[in-house]
Design a protein around this motif. Structure first.
Motif: not given
Length: 410
Positions: A368-387
């Motif tokens: 879309h013409g939007i040149e973005a960097v992606t940063l984390g926010c401290g999420q760990a073990a995502i998509h698991t019950v240990d998240e």
């Protein structure tokens, strides 16, 4: 913690959007500056809301900035009951994330570091509700800063809360770019820690293959049937033998493939007439990915001609594919990369740039013409019950986002 407790898997983000809207209006954002597009109407699953787009006017002589996050979570997070605990209360806790200096932290105990987790047997959903609240917090701080510093310039800004990221970046793909407008600096907040700047991501394509044969009685007249399972098996075996399954490395190029779904057959006494196969291919090189897809198609077409019944009838295939997202990579001297590097350093993080091997909303923002960097926010073990959420990294993300929205030098 309030936002992660709200159910809202892909296609069911309306309650999340309503809560965010309430918070923003309470903070003083003009309701006219909060709108939704119709991205859900272009989704294969529909959905109960579109992307939220929040426009924040500012000094037009300054660079226009954008913050972004996605509102949906994966099904394992439904029913989350977030609680704040010490990190050593996380049973078997070991962090796979770097510390504030960016050093490798594999196998290190999280110790007394504060974390948020779910007390229920679910994931937390901080991917990406943490990203959403980082953006909300930054907007709230911007509104307060404007009250405390009347007449001081603020950069014009737009914030997007996207839908259906988890099922193929649907919200970002169908984002109404005209409502977003021109963006000079863009920061997408998603899963992970604060020691990485994802300035690019791989491209991915999904294939749906219907393999058709002919049914017959497997005991009385198996020779009169064409088994679709055999066709699929021959095709997959051929690809495996040629090094085109899993990790693919040829002539200095690299990609991956995976057969993820095979469905077909109803009884052992019937020669199976139809099988449905789903396959994916990924590469940072778009031309190489296209070549891989062509080889998969050819393998299935060839296998279909090789499996015949006693009269010479052979099978056939119906092949369709869809590019989920194209690869992209920003240069390390791109303004958004440089700004992220500067702000992270000032927060104590020796962040490194990396190109993600999974798709990001930033893939489609780039289109879309939007040149973005992606940063984390401290999420760990995502998509698991240990998240769980590393609170120190989360607060650092909040500080970074606030600076983006409040500094005239952005």
């Amino acid at each position: 913690m309030e936002l992660t407790a709200i159910p809202g898997r892909s296609g069911e983000e309306a309650d999340v959007a309503a809560t965010i809207t309430r918070w923003l209006v309470d903070a003083g954002v003009d309701p006219k500056c909060i709108e939704q597009d119709q991205a859900n109407q272009s989704s294969r699953i529909g959905g109960n809301c579109g992307n939220m787009i929040v426009t924040l006017p500012g000094d037009d002589s300054l660079p226009r900035v954008m913050l972004s996050a996605h509102m949906d979570t994966v099904p394992v997070c439904l029913g989350a009951k977030p609680i704040l605990v010490d990190g050593d209360e996380l049973e078997g806790s070991e962090s796979e994330n770097g510390d504030a200096t960016g050093e490798a932290g594999v196998g290190k105990k999280t110790g007394a570091r504060k974390i948020v987790k779910s007390s229920a047997d679910t994931g937390l959903g901080a991917d990406d509700r943490a990203g959403c609240t980082v953006v909300v917090n930054a907007i709230e701080n911007r509104m307060q800063w404007a009250k405390d510093h009347p007449g001081e310039p603020l950069p014009p800004a737009v914030c997007t809360f996207l839908i259906q990221e988890e099922i193929g970046l649907v919200g970002a793909r169908h984002l109404d770019g005209a409502r977003v407008g021109k963006v000079d600096l863009a920061f997408n907040f998603d899963g992970g820690t604060m020691d990485k700047i994802r300035h690019g991501a791989i491209g991915g394509e999904r294939m749906q293959i219907v393999v058709r044969g002919f049914a017959s009685h497997a005991g009385v007249a198996p020779e009169k049937g064409v088994n679709a399972i055999v066709i699929a098996a021959k095709a997959i075996a051929s690809l495996e033998e040629r090094g085109l399954m899993g990790l693919i490395e040829q002539d200095g190029k690299r990609g991956t493939t995976n057969v993820g779904v095979i469905q077909g057959g109803e009884a052992t006494n019937v020669v199976t007439p139809e099988v449905f196969v789903r396959v994916e291919a990924r590469s940072h090189d778009g031309e190489f990915r296209t070549w891989i897809v062509s080889q998969i198609r050819q393998a299935f077409e060839q296998a279909a001609t090789e499996v015949t019944d006693v009269s010479g009838r052979c099978g056939k295939i119906e092949f369709t594919s869809q590019v989920d997202y194209e690869a992209f990579k920003l240069s390390e001297d791109h303004p958004s990369v440089q700004k992220a590097t500067q702000l992270l350093a000032e927060l104590g993080y020796n962040a490194v740039c990396e190109v993600a091997n999974g798709g990001l909303d930033a893939n489609w923002l780039y289109q879309h013409g939007i040149e973005a960097v992606t940063l984390g926010c401290g999420q760990a073990a995502i998509h698991t019950v240990d998240e769980h959420l590393l609170v120190d990294h989360y607060f650092a993300a909040c500080r970074l986002a606030t600076r983006v929205l409040t500094e005239a030098s952005a």
